[in-house]
Design a protein around this motif. Structure first.
Motif, PDB file in Angstrom:
ATOM      1  N   ASP A   1      83.684  27.718  38.040  1.00 27.49           N
ATOM      2  CA  ASP A   1      83.075  27.751  39.370  1.00 27.49           C
ATOM      3  C   ASP A   1      81.892  28.719  39.330  1.00 27.49           C
ATOM      4  O   ASP A   1      82.034  29.871  38.926  1.00 27.49           O
ATOM      5  CB  ASP A   1      84.097  28.203  40.410  1.00 27.49           C
TER       6      ASP A   1
ATOM      7  N   PRO B   1      85.777  25.601  45.070  1.00 26.29           N
ATOM      8  CA  PRO B   1      84.428  25.418  45.613  1.00 26.29           C
ATOM      9  C   PRO B   1      83.622  24.413  44.805  1.00 26.29           C
ATOM     10  O   PRO B   1      83.779  24.298  43.584  1.00 26.29           O
ATOM     11  CB  PRO B   1      83.820  26.825  45.496  1.00 26.29           C
TER      12      PRO B   1
ATOM     13  N   TYR C   1      84.581  24.256  50.240  1.00 24.40           N
ATOM     14  CA  TYR C   1      85.652  25.014  49.608  1.00 24.40           C
ATOM     15  C   TYR C   1      86.978  24.598  50.243  1.00 24.40           C
ATOM     16  O   TYR C   1      87.392  25.138  51.253  1.00 24.40           O
ATOM     17  CB  TYR C   1      85.420  26.506  49.792  1.00 24.40           C
TER      18      TYR C   1
ATOM     19  N   SER D   1      77.954  24.180  50.067  1.00 27.41           N
ATOM     20  CA  SER D   1      79.194  24.252  49.301  1.00 27.41           C
ATOM     21  C   SER D   1      80.373  23.882  50.179  1.00 27.41           C
ATOM     22  O   SER D   1      80.386  24.182  51.381  1.00 27.41           O
ATOM     23  CB  SER D   1      79.391  25.651  48.713  1.00 27.41           C
TER      24      SER D   1
END
Length: 643
Positions: free
Chosen positions: A299, A276, A272, A270
């Motif tokens: 999200d 994210p 961010y 991921s």
């Protein structure tokens, strides 16, 4: 406040800060059961239901005080949870008899805290726990048999901050922080001794370090910011030493991953920045990401998976929608809604959150989040909401505090000031030695930005926060006595000397990094810095109203921190409102306490910023344990029922 905002219905505090209808949903590894936390007589307990019929749920615990916050499953289908007493953070581990609906405390040791380190699919009859029973400063590793309660020592810890273990619970790597802040990584050799293996310079310690081994123990995954600003994930072949970068991003550190459960190799990571997002590393996981991203969930993240990987629990939210939990069937490519965590907010007048990037005076980019009241089109009151840590970060999504304050007529701004985590080593290390100085400058720059953009009325700005955020309130109001109309400091340090002297023993391995950030009391220069940056010594400079909230059992920021600040203000003839909760720790976990403090905060902000407030109800006040130690005459509280 605009006339439009004044006509918006008040969202009840209980809908935002009361117990959710359901939360913390898990699935048993065999896919037969769901478990979640939900109220029983107003207290969060564990409920279990068949995965195909959640309506057949039954409660399997009976906590009557603080509520359960953390629970999980073993691969043998055993259910466990961790709980402390009144916020003291001495967490014990309990195992639940699902059929009988009873729980046993397997670690009933006074003054000892236990953490679950690992639940293995290989060693299925035991879990790995870390416990500081032998030495309060360091956590030894034990395996724990949930059926019998038997503890077996795996690793006696003399001075390490953490260990990397394999799926058989054997230790392979250990980390410690040296006196100069260097992060040392040690490896167990063939003879069983720990030997130095690699290290990270002090400026890399926050963003770098070993993460985990792959399933067969042939490769170590490491966060590494050496030679770069942001932390990449690297893979090290332990036989050859060959190292490759698995994933990296130029703007942010990488910390979130989806692992293949059989190989423990990353299949997605991921990123961010402002919001994210997942990035696939394999074509197989790309199919899942495409399906879930196509459902417009907001999200989302994985809350749990079955052992065969067929079923995933998906948690999703957006700025305008509280958390919803789904069950994703990967084989069938279907998504079933399980629960909305706060269905009472359906149809509530929620408002959007906007990511913004604010430049600091010395050129840093401060990723921040702004929420404005409905219909706001001119400068108005602003609440600067400061996150804790300071080694955390603010993010995008549903935020109960943002929605609450915006509904009451305030713009809300959360700022990732220097020292926040996730934005590279330069950014996090820029906070060292800057508590109450450049970190405070970043907050001032954010307020100036909001004024310049026509968002904030400079005469109606409040500062509010908890933990480090509480310190930021105290530091900001003593350093800049005219900048804020009022402040709300929750469990905030006021004296950095006493903060360092009273941190929990098990923070010993973290002490070096904390000293690097705020000052070393063993040196003349460090002691001078600690005193200079301690708001308690400048309490006489405060000119505006201050509200303090504190948990009596807080092990991190002890009650003495708030006591000292209130006493200093009294000694200087400065009014202060001080609310103490005798059954809370580092923050207010009981909904009754959280709601009552927020009711006091609403009235406080209404008086000093001019927004709206929902009157405190008698039941809200009687349900809390709040004690008004100072400033009771400044509050209009219902009469408390005599017991």
């Amino acid at each position: 406040m605009t006339s439009t905002a004044a006509n918006i219905p008040l969202i009840p505090r209980a809908h935002l800060f009361g117990n959710p209808e359901r939360t913390s949903v898990h699935i048993s590894p065999d896919g037969r059961f769901l478990s979640w936390l939900a109220p029983l007589n107003g207290v969060l307990n564990i409920w279990v239901a068949p995965v195909d019929d959640p309506t057949r749920a039954r409660v399997v615990t009976n906590d009557t005080k603080r509520g359960i916050r953390m629970h999980g499953w073993t691969y043998e289908g055993q259910l466990f949870y961790q709980q402390d007493v009144d916020g003291n953070e001495d967490f014990h581990l309990y195992v639940v008899d699902v059929e009988a609906g009873t729980a046993r405390n397997l670690t009933p040791f006074k003054g000892v805290t236990v953490h679950v380190e690992r639940v293995s699919k290989i060693v299925r009859d035991r879990i790995l726990v870390a416990m500081n029973q032998r030495d309060p400063k360091y956590f030894d590793l034990h395996t724990l048999d949930l059926a019998t309660g038997e503890l077996i020592l795996v690793e006696q810890n003399t001075d390490f901050s953490g260990f990397i273990t394999d799926r058989h619970y054997r230790t392979h790597f250990a980390t410690r922080t040296a006196s100069d802040g260097t992060l040392e990584v040690h490896r167990r050799n063939a003879e069983g001794a720990w030997t130095p293996w690699t290290h990270f310079a002090p400026e890399e310690a926050w963003t770098s370090g070993p993460r985990h081994l792959n399933a067969d123990g042939t490769a170590l995954f490491m966060f590494d910011s050496r030679g770069r600003d942001t932390a990449a994930l690297t893979r090290i072949d332990l036989a050859s030493g060959a190292t490759g970068v698995v994933a990296a991003h130029p703007r942010v550190d990488l910390f979130g991953f989806i692992l293949d459960p059989d190989t423990l190799e990353p299949v997605a990571y991921s990123v961010y920045v402002e919001r994210p997002e997942y990035v696939a590393l394999t074509t197989d996981i790309q199919r899942d990401l495409d399906f879930l991203n196509g459902k417009q969930l907001g999200d989302w993240s994985i809350g749990g998976r079955t052992e065969d990987q067929r079923l995933w629990v998906i948690n999703a939210a957006s700025d305008l929608r509280p958390a919803t939990t789904y069950l994703y069937d990967r084989e069938q490519q279907t998504l079933r809604t399980l629960f909305e965590h706060r269905p009472e907010l359906a149809g509530a007048p929620l408002v959007p959150m906007q990511p913004v990037v604010i430049p600091s005076r010395d050129g840093l980019e401060l990723i921040s989040y702004l929420t404005r009241p409905a219909g706001a089109n001119q400068p108005g009151p602003l609440v600067l909401l400061v996150h804790g840590g300071p080694w955390g970060r603010d993010g995008f999504g549903f935020d109960a505090e943002h929605q609450w304050l915006a509904n009451r007529g305030y713009s809300v701004l959360s700022v990732n000031f220097r020292g926040s985590m996730g934005f590279g080593k330069t950014f996090v290390n820029a906070g060292d030695g800057e508590w109450g100085r450049r970190m405070d400058d970043d907050l001032l720059d954010a307020v100036a930005w909001a004024v310049d953009k026509g968002i904030a009325d400079p005469s109606r700005v409040a500062i509010m926060g908890g933990s480090y955020g509480g310190y930021a309130v105290l530091a900001g109001m003593t350093r800049n006595p005219e900048a804020y109309a009022c402040g709300v400091a929750i469990v905030g340090p006021s004296n950095l000397e006493t903060l360092l002297a009273s941190i929990p023993p098990y923070w010993e391995s973290f002490r070096t990094q904390l000293i690097r950030a705020i000052g070393d009391p063993s040196t003349e220069a460090g002691l001078a810095l600690l005193r200079e940056r301690s708001p308690v010594h400048r309490a006489d400079r405060i000119r505006r109203p201050l509200l303090i909230g504190q948990g009596a059992n807080d092990p991190r920021v002890k009650r003495a921190e708030s006591d000292q600040m209130a006493d200093a203000m009294k000694a200087n003839g400065i009014p202060v409102t001080y609310v103490l909760f005798p059954d809370e720790g580092h923050g207010f976990a009981r909904p009754e306490n959280n709601i009552s403090f927020n009711a006091i905060t609403e009235a406080f902000l209404e008086r000093h910023l001019g927004g709206r407030a929902e009157p405190m109800r008698e039941a809200e006040w009687n349900g809390s344990t709040a004690e008004i130690l100072e400033g009771a005459q400044l509050l209009q509280l219902p009469a408390r029922r005599a017991d």
